[in-house]
Motif scaffolding. Structure first.
Motif, PDB file in Angstrom:
ATOM      1  N   GLU B  62      58.008  39.416 -21.679  1.00  0.00           N
ATOM      2  CA  GLU B  62      59.207  40.088 -21.161  1.00  0.00           C
ATOM      3  C   GLU B  62      59.848  41.022 -22.188  1.00  0.00           C
ATOM      4  N   LYS B  67      57.411  45.468 -20.798  1.00  0.00           N
ATOM      5  CA  LYS B  67      57.887  45.803 -19.451  1.00  0.00           C
ATOM      6  C   LYS B  67      57.813  47.307 -19.198  1.00  0.00           C
ATOM      7  N   VAL B  71      55.722  48.860 -16.169  1.00  0.00           N
ATOM      8  CA  VAL B  71      56.352  49.687 -15.130  1.00  0.00           C
ATOM      9  C   VAL B  71      55.651  51.043 -15.060  1.00  0.00           C
ATOM     10  N   GLU B  76      57.433  49.835 -10.599  1.00  0.00           N
ATOM     11  CA  GLU B  76      58.643  49.112 -11.013  1.00  0.00           C
ATOM     12  C   GLU B  76      58.649  47.648 -10.604  1.00  0.00           C
ATOM     13  N   ASP B  77      57.938  47.300  -9.542  1.00  0.00           N
ATOM     14  CA  ASP B  77      57.984  45.911  -9.087  1.00  0.00           C
ATOM     15  C   ASP B  77      56.636  45.215  -9.294  1.00  0.00           C
ATOM     16  N   TYR B  78      56.030  45.481 -10.453  1.00  0.00           N
ATOM     17  CA  TYR B  78      54.731  44.854 -10.755  1.00  0.00           C
ATOM     18  C   TYR B  78      54.867  43.327 -10.755  1.00  0.00           C
ATOM     19  N   GLU B  79      53.732  42.671 -10.582  1.00  0.00           N
ATOM     20  CA  GLU B  79      53.725  41.202 -10.493  1.00  0.00           C
ATOM     21  C   GLU B  79      53.019  40.607 -11.709  1.00  0.00           C
ATOM     22  N   ARG B 193      49.669  45.551  -9.532  1.00  0.00           N
ATOM     23  CA  ARG B 193      50.519  46.466  -8.758  1.00  0.00           C
ATOM     24  C   ARG B 193      50.760  45.859  -7.379  1.00  0.00           C
ATOM     25  N   VAL B 194      51.972  46.006  -6.840  1.00  0.00           N
ATOM     26  CA  VAL B 194      52.227  45.493  -5.497  1.00  0.00           C
ATOM     27  C   VAL B 194      52.448  46.601  -4.471  1.00  0.00           C
ATOM     28  N   ARG B 195      52.755  47.825  -4.939  1.00  0.00           N
ATOM     29  CA  ARG B 195      52.848  48.919  -3.969  1.00  0.00           C
ATOM     30  C   ARG B 195      52.473  50.252  -4.631  1.00  0.00           C
ATOM     31  N   ASN B 197      52.621  54.075  -5.809  1.00  0.00           N
ATOM     32  CA  ASN B 197      53.700  54.946  -6.300  1.00  0.00           C
ATOM     33  C   ASN B 197      54.020  56.029  -5.276  1.00  0.00           C
ATOM     34  N   THR B 201      56.296  56.719 -12.462  1.00  0.00           N
ATOM     35  CA  THR B 201      57.181  55.643 -12.932  1.00  0.00           C
ATOM     36  C   THR B 201      57.211  55.602 -14.455  1.00  0.00           C
TER      37      THR B 201
END
Lengths: 98, 262
Positions: B62, B67, B71, B76-79, B193-195, B197, B201
């Motif tokens: 973290e 981070k 990102v 931005e919403d990586y898992e 990645r969850v979505r 771009n 980013t």
């Protein structure tokens, strides 16, 4: 002709991965295989200078090609697979254990 | 988030070409030593539970620099995925052959990364991880790599304590032998990645690619590094294919819906 104790004529191998199927292209991978008990070829953090820059350099030094790169596979001009083209070379030489 | 930790265009392009990015983390005084000490004392490998056994590892995962890089590369919403592993290379153990993780389904996108954290200095004798830059787009079954040992341009992770290496999931990797009496610690994390771009980013300069193509000149700008970078000196055909895949990745990261080849 007499041999030293524990020695005999054996097959030394050299796997060379070249940029192209030409023996004159640069080598990208170098793996020697010595016919000595317990010998293992390995990846090393400090890479020594290779004695040959091309497959042809190795031929000049007396190595013989026993397998040329296989080019019979379908040509896919989009996908990438292994690095370079594999030549397998040999030298038959008297080798002594340990 | 603090944008100062996002990657630059050159760093993004460097990742696309080489398949890795190194971060030397400024962790709190003594943290690396505490992590290494706890790992030294472990008498079993807890597998995915390594971060529960050594919770200090989260301070590395973290860290703002980690981070920021994640990102930049994964959105931005990586898992942070549940799988992680403590790779303890025992004293006086041999090398590990080249491999790609998992089976062959390499992609032209940046969707999965490995994070490799080293809590101690790693010397060449300690069995460092070794990677082959630029091999992340190859569909190469691991068994086909068995006749390779040293490869031109390979890079040993001879790093300082507190280094966090982000690598493309498919980058060829192995290790050298550990010839010391020390345990070599590396803790592997997975990120996803969850979505897709819809916009860059990272710290992107929209004019970064507005430079002439340097067919024979200086190649120290993002556009020309992306086009002409050839870290291990592969042949022309492979280089053209790598270039196409990198540009697809780049356009995908930009959020260009219809990512085209260059």
């Amino acid at each position: 002709m007499s041999s030293a104790p524990n020695s005999s004529v054996r097959q030394r191998l050299l796997y060379l991965h070249a940029r192209t199927p030409s023996v004159f292209s640069e080598i990208l991978g170098y793996t020697p295989v010595e016919p000595i008990k317990d010998y293992r070829a390995e990846i090393t953090a400090d890479v020594p200078d290779w004695p040959y820059h091309t497959v042809h350099d190795a031929l000049v030094d007396g190595w013989q090609i026993v397998q040329f790169p296989h080019l019979q596979a379908p040509i896919d001009d989009r996908d990438l697979d292994v690095v370079g083209y594999e030549f397998i070379l040999q030298k038959l030489e008297e080798v002594q254990d340990g | 988030m603090d944008k100062s930790h996002l990657l630059t265009d050159m760093e993004m392009v460097g990742f696309l070409v080489n398949g890795y990015h190194l971060l030397e983390l400024d962790l709190p005084e003594g943290l690396n030593e505490r992590i290494a000490g706890r790992l030294d004392e472990l008498d079993h490998n807890p597998g995915d539970a390594i971060a529960e056994e050594v919770p200090e590892l989260w301070q590395a995962v973290e860290h703002p620099a980690v981070k920021g890089a994640l990102v930049s590369l994964l959105g931005e919403d990586y898992e942070v995925q549940g799988h992680r592993h403590w790779h303890c290379k025992q004293p006086h153990t041999g090398h590990m052959s080249w491999h790609q993780d998992s089976t062959n389904s390499r992609d032209t996108r940046i969707d999965r990364l490995l994070g490799l954290f080293y809590p101690t200095d790693i010397t060449p004798e300690m069995g460092p991880t070794i990677i082959v830059p630029g091999t992340q787009f190859r569909n190469a079954p691991t068994d086909r790599m068995a006749t390779y040992t040293n490869i031109h341009g390979q890079v040993p992770m001879v790093v300082k304590a507190g280094t966090f290496a982000l690598t493309h999931y498919d980058l060829w990797h192995g290790t050298a032998a550990n010839r010391t009496s020390l345990k070599r610690h590396m803790i592997k994390f997975l990120f996803r990645r969850v979505r897709d771009n819809r916009a860059p980013t990272w710290n992107h300069d929209p004019e970064a690619m507005d430079v002439p193509t340097a067919w024979g000149g200086k190649r120290d700008d993002p556009k020309n590094v992306l086009s002409f970078g050839n870290p291990i000196g592969v042949g022309q055909s492979d280089h053209y294919k790598e270039r196409q895949i990198r540009w697809k990745c780049w356009n995908n990261l930009l959020g260009v819906a219809d990512a085209t080849d260059r």
